[in-house]
Scaffold this motif. Structure first.
Motif, PDB file in Angstrom:
ATOM      1  N   ILE A  37      -1.129  25.191 -13.761  1.00  0.00           N
ATOM      2  CA  ILE A  37      -2.396  25.784 -13.575  1.00  0.00           C
ATOM      3  C   ILE A  37      -3.892  25.033 -13.224  1.00  0.00           C
ATOM      4  O   ILE A  37      -4.657  26.165 -12.622  1.00  0.00           O
ATOM      5  CB  ILE A  37      -2.789  26.406 -15.674  1.00  0.00           C
ATOM      6  N   ALA A  38      -3.691  24.293 -13.464  1.00  0.00           N
ATOM      7  CA  ALA A  38      -4.490  23.146 -12.469  1.00  0.00           C
ATOM      8  C   ALA A  38      -5.026  23.618 -10.647  1.00  0.00           C
ATOM      9  O   ALA A  38      -6.227  23.905 -10.223  1.00  0.00           O
ATOM     10  CB  ALA A  38      -5.204  21.454 -12.568  1.00  0.00           C
ATOM     11  N   ARG A  39      -3.736  23.751  -9.941  1.00  0.00           N
ATOM     12  CA  ARG A  39      -3.481  24.070  -9.175  1.00  0.00           C
ATOM     13  C   ARG A  39      -3.675  25.032  -8.480  1.00  0.00           C
ATOM     14  O   ARG A  39      -3.981  25.666  -7.985  1.00  0.00           O
ATOM     15  CB  ARG A  39      -1.701  22.954  -8.694  1.00  0.00           C
ATOM     16  N   GLU A  40      -3.428  26.024  -9.575  1.00  0.00           N
ATOM     17  CA  GLU A  40      -3.396  27.768  -9.507  1.00  0.00           C
ATOM     18  C   GLU A  40      -4.784  27.865  -9.559  1.00  0.00           C
ATOM     19  O   GLU A  40      -5.458  28.746  -8.391  1.00  0.00           O
ATOM     20  CB  GLU A  40      -2.297  28.575 -10.348  1.00  0.00           C
ATOM     21  N   HIS A  41      -5.532  26.781  -9.984  1.00  0.00           N
ATOM     22  CA  HIS A  41      -7.120  27.723  -9.417  1.00  0.00           C
ATOM     23  C   HIS A  41      -7.373  26.554  -8.619  1.00  0.00           C
ATOM     24  O   HIS A  41      -8.943  26.303  -8.777  1.00  0.00           O
ATOM     25  CB  HIS A  41      -8.215  27.532 -11.621  1.00  0.00           C
ATOM     26  N   GLU A  42      -7.748  25.605  -8.148  1.00  0.00           N
ATOM     27  CA  GLU A  42      -7.865  24.625  -7.538  1.00  0.00           C
ATOM     28  C   GLU A  42      -8.461  23.745  -7.792  1.00  0.00           C
ATOM     29  O   GLU A  42      -9.645  22.845  -7.331  1.00  0.00           O
ATOM     30  CB  GLU A  42      -8.718  25.024  -5.911  1.00  0.00           C
ATOM     31  N   VAL A  43      -8.354  23.088  -9.413  1.00  0.00           N
ATOM     32  CA  VAL A  43      -8.667  22.170  -9.036  1.00  0.00           C
ATOM     33  C   VAL A  43      -8.302  20.686  -9.391  1.00  0.00           C
ATOM     34  O   VAL A  43      -7.219  21.014  -9.224  1.00  0.00           O
ATOM     35  CB  VAL A  43      -8.487  22.478 -11.760  1.00  0.00           C
ATOM     36  N   PRO A  44      -8.878  19.350  -8.564  1.00  0.00           N
ATOM     37  CA  PRO A  44      -8.816  18.897  -8.654  1.00  0.00           C
ATOM     38  C   PRO A  44      -7.639  17.966  -9.266  1.00  0.00           C
ATOM     39  O   PRO A  44      -8.007  17.419 -10.276  1.00  0.00           O
ATOM     40  CB  PRO A  44     -10.418  17.442  -7.802  1.00  0.00           C
ATOM     41  N   ILE A  45      -6.737  17.295  -8.882  1.00  0.00           N
ATOM     42  CA  ILE A  45      -6.007  16.530  -9.997  1.00  0.00           C
ATOM     43  C   ILE A  45      -6.429  14.874  -9.529  1.00  0.00           C
ATOM     44  O   ILE A  45      -5.729  14.651  -8.066  1.00  0.00           O
ATOM     45  CB  ILE A  45      -4.256  17.098  -9.710  1.00  0.00           C
ATOM     46  N   TYR A  46      -6.467  14.310 -10.641  1.00  0.00           N
ATOM     47  CA  TYR A  46      -6.893  12.799  -9.818  1.00  0.00           C
ATOM     48  C   TYR A  46      -5.464  12.062 -11.222  1.00  0.00           C
ATOM     49  O   TYR A  46      -5.174  12.238 -11.940  1.00  0.00           O
ATOM     50  CB  TYR A  46      -8.152  12.429 -10.446  1.00  0.00           C
ATOM     51  N   GLU A  47      -4.532  11.412 -10.248  1.00  0.00           N
ATOM     52  CA  GLU A  47      -3.797  10.865 -11.089  1.00  0.00           C
ATOM     53  C   GLU A  47      -3.668   9.158 -11.039  1.00  0.00           C
ATOM     54  O   GLU A  47      -4.281   8.500 -10.211  1.00  0.00           O
ATOM     55  CB  GLU A  47      -2.191  10.530 -10.038  1.00  0.00           C
ATOM     56  N   ASN A  48      -3.867   8.811 -12.196  1.00  0.00           N
ATOM     57  CA  ASN A  48      -4.275   7.224 -12.787  1.00  0.00           C
ATOM     58  C   ASN A  48      -3.473   7.395 -14.071  1.00  0.00           C
ATOM     59  O   ASN A  48      -3.861   7.806 -15.652  1.00  0.00           O
ATOM     60  CB  ASN A  48      -5.699   6.886 -13.069  1.00  0.00           C
ATOM     61  N   ALA A  49      -2.419   6.552 -14.064  1.00  0.00           N
ATOM     62  CA  ALA A  49      -1.441   7.062 -15.798  1.00  0.00           C
ATOM     63  C   ALA A  49      -1.631   6.382 -16.497  1.00  0.00           C
ATOM     64  O   ALA A  49      -1.416   6.751 -17.820  1.00  0.00           O
ATOM     65  CB  ALA A  49       0.203   6.157 -15.367  1.00  0.00           C
ATOM     66  N   GLU A  50      -2.402   4.853 -15.973  1.00  0.00           N
ATOM     67  CA  GLU A  50      -3.192   4.458 -17.119  1.00  0.00           C
ATOM     68  C   GLU A  50      -3.953   4.580 -18.116  1.00  0.00           C
ATOM     69  O   GLU A  50      -4.893   4.900 -19.558  1.00  0.00           O
ATOM     70  CB  GLU A  50      -3.520   3.098 -16.788  1.00  0.00           C
ATOM     71  N   LEU A  51      -5.052   5.290 -17.196  1.00  0.00           N
ATOM     72  CA  LEU A  51      -6.197   6.372 -18.157  1.00  0.00           C
ATOM     73  C   LEU A  51      -5.501   7.576 -18.581  1.00  0.00           C
ATOM     74  O   LEU A  51      -6.564   7.638 -19.833  1.00  0.00           O
ATOM     75  CB  LEU A  51      -7.038   6.946 -16.785  1.00  0.00           C
ATOM     76  N   VAL A  52      -4.758   8.451 -17.815  1.00  0.00           N
ATOM     77  CA  VAL A  52      -4.017   9.078 -18.560  1.00  0.00           C
ATOM     78  C   VAL A  52      -3.760   9.169 -20.029  1.00  0.00           C
ATOM     79  O   VAL A  52      -3.954   9.471 -20.706  1.00  0.00           O
ATOM     80  CB  VAL A  52      -2.915  10.117 -18.345  1.00  0.00           C
ATOM     81  N   GLU A  53      -2.888   7.480 -20.290  1.00  0.00           N
ATOM     82  CA  GLU A  53      -2.090   6.747 -21.877  1.00  0.00           C
ATOM     83  C   GLU A  53      -3.884   6.989 -22.335  1.00  0.00           C
ATOM     84  O   GLU A  53      -3.448   7.555 -23.540  1.00  0.00           O
ATOM     85  CB  GLU A  53      -2.065   6.200 -21.508  1.00  0.00           C
ATOM     86  N   ILE A  54      -4.551   6.589 -22.042  1.00  0.00           N
ATOM     87  CA  ILE A  54      -5.620   6.288 -22.856  1.00  0.00           C
ATOM     88  C   ILE A  54      -6.547   7.626 -23.788  1.00  0.00           C
ATOM     89  O   ILE A  54      -7.011   7.836 -24.703  1.00  0.00           O
ATOM     90  CB  ILE A  54      -7.037   5.600 -22.517  1.00  0.00           C
TER      91      ILE A  54
END
Length: 115
Positions: A37-54
């Motif tokens: 959905i984020a890609r479909e709506h051109e929402v920037p994606i930031y990858e950070n596994a540690e931050l996502v875990e929190i």
């Protein structure tokens, strides 16, 4: 080389005035759907596994904790830059490292609900 699909994803909503809010979170298939959905709506994606875990430990609808203001502010500042936007209060001649409107507040009054 095949890109690994993240097992978790978290979406944040930021209105520019209060703290960012967890707007979606999920694992496996739900994480993939959040990213689709984020890609479909051109929402920037930031990858950070540690931050996502929190962030994934927080309830959907809750504001991010004050401890994460700086980390999230840097991501929001980067997104503003990607979109060619300037946050309210930003001065291109400022010596500040972080954007003024996105820095963690000295007083909690800038982020309602955190007094």
């Amino acid at each position: 080389m095949k890109q690994e699909t993240p097992s978790k994803a978290v979406a944040l909503t930021y209105d520019g005035s209060s703290a960012p809010v967890i707007s979606a979170a999920g694992e496996s298939a739900l994480a993939e759907e959040i990213l689709r959905i984020a890609r479909e709506h051109e929402v920037p994606i930031y990858e950070n596994a540690e931050l996502v875990e929190i962030l994934a430990r927080l309830e959907v609808g809750s504001e991010i904790p004050e401890l994460l203001y700086r980390a999230i502010a840097e991501i929001i500042a980067f997104v503003y830059m990607l979109k060619g936007k300037t946050p309210t209060g930003f001065s291109p001649h400022s010596d500040a490292v972080a954007l003024p409107a996105l820095q963690a507040p000295e007083r909690d009054a800038d982020f309602p609900g955190t007094e």
